[in-house]
Design a protein around this motif. Sequence first.
Motif: not given
Length: 387
Positions: A375, A322, A339-341, A43, A196, A337, A371-372, A367
């Motif tokens: 989270n 979500r 994660h948006e990018q 991370t 993600s 979890g 990252q997901a 990430g």
Amino acid sequence: MTTDSFYAGLPKTRSFDSLAAPEAFVPLPPDWHLCCTDIVNSTGLAAAGRYKTVNMIGTAVIAAMRNALQGEPFPFIFGGDGASFAVPARHKDTARKVLAGLRSWTKAEYGVSLRAAMLPMDWIRAEGLDVRIARYAVSEHADFAMFNGGGLAWAESQMKAGAFAVAAAPQAGPPDLSGLSCRWSNTPARNGIILSVVAQPAPGTSPRAFARLSAELLDLASELAEDGHPVPDSGPKLRFPPAGLALEAQASRGNQPVILRKFYLFFHSLFAGVLFALKRPAGGFDPVHYLSVLKAHSDFRKFDDGLKMTLDCTPAISNRIRGRLQQAAGAGLVQFGLHEQDAAMVTCIVPSPVEDDHIHFVDGAGGGYTQAAANLAAAFGISKNPA
């Protein structure tokens, strides 16, 4: 079927949706060994802009084992900041040697610490868990293993706590990473978001209930063009100098000075870039065909003791995914979890550019799965060692 030939003889499915059903999976034989790896503080590395390094090391684990087994099929899965795989008992010493060497190599070459663990299946089943495998064929030339049963997730958590560790081998030579490539530039989102998704069954959730939820999530993704596949038909771009050239030079240099390897890869990439731009075959290499296979052979979704997806997603579908996950989490069915990018990345294993057996691992470029998963841990109060 002997246990050695278990995976080679496992039937393949061409329907990803069918893998949501628990009966699509078969238990690993009792004398097999499960191996897993992950990067310490992935991370933090992602936050520092080194996520391409993280993905490359995760892919290197698979490349090193594929080369060590000389093309013999075995189940493996890419996790973003690591990879996991299983081998029959006759290959356990080879697996331990490869993992031990990789731990020393990643530290020496990139200054990155790699965890590695190996344990026999009977230890996992003693915990009331299992490792079950399915084989998803993306074409007649390539397939990916899928995992369920809870045993892999448990083994990874034990590894992060320091159990079942494979010790580093400081005197090991550089690993054979032939075919590993990470020169593609990131692929921008075409629909606004690269999403993600990491979704895992909550403790006590039945396999059937999680299968129903997975099917609903796949139905939502199916409303996107090409099920949300983040790689366009034209493939990722190859810009100059290539984004991952330095990383690949370090990975593939062996005992050669890295500067010489950089020069070779630069001119090799320049020649390939001309072929891709002209879209003309040369010496048995067809760039148009290669890119079409690249897209088909990309693992943008997988079952990994849960469901993972990297989707080129509209904001509306992202919100619906979500919302459905939040609803399921409220009912105690799932931990998740997201994660948006704004881009995806691809890391490749290409044994030969003129054959169709190359495979490509997809993750979010900002990430992604790492990252997901972070989270997920934060949202559900899961205590874990630094990912």
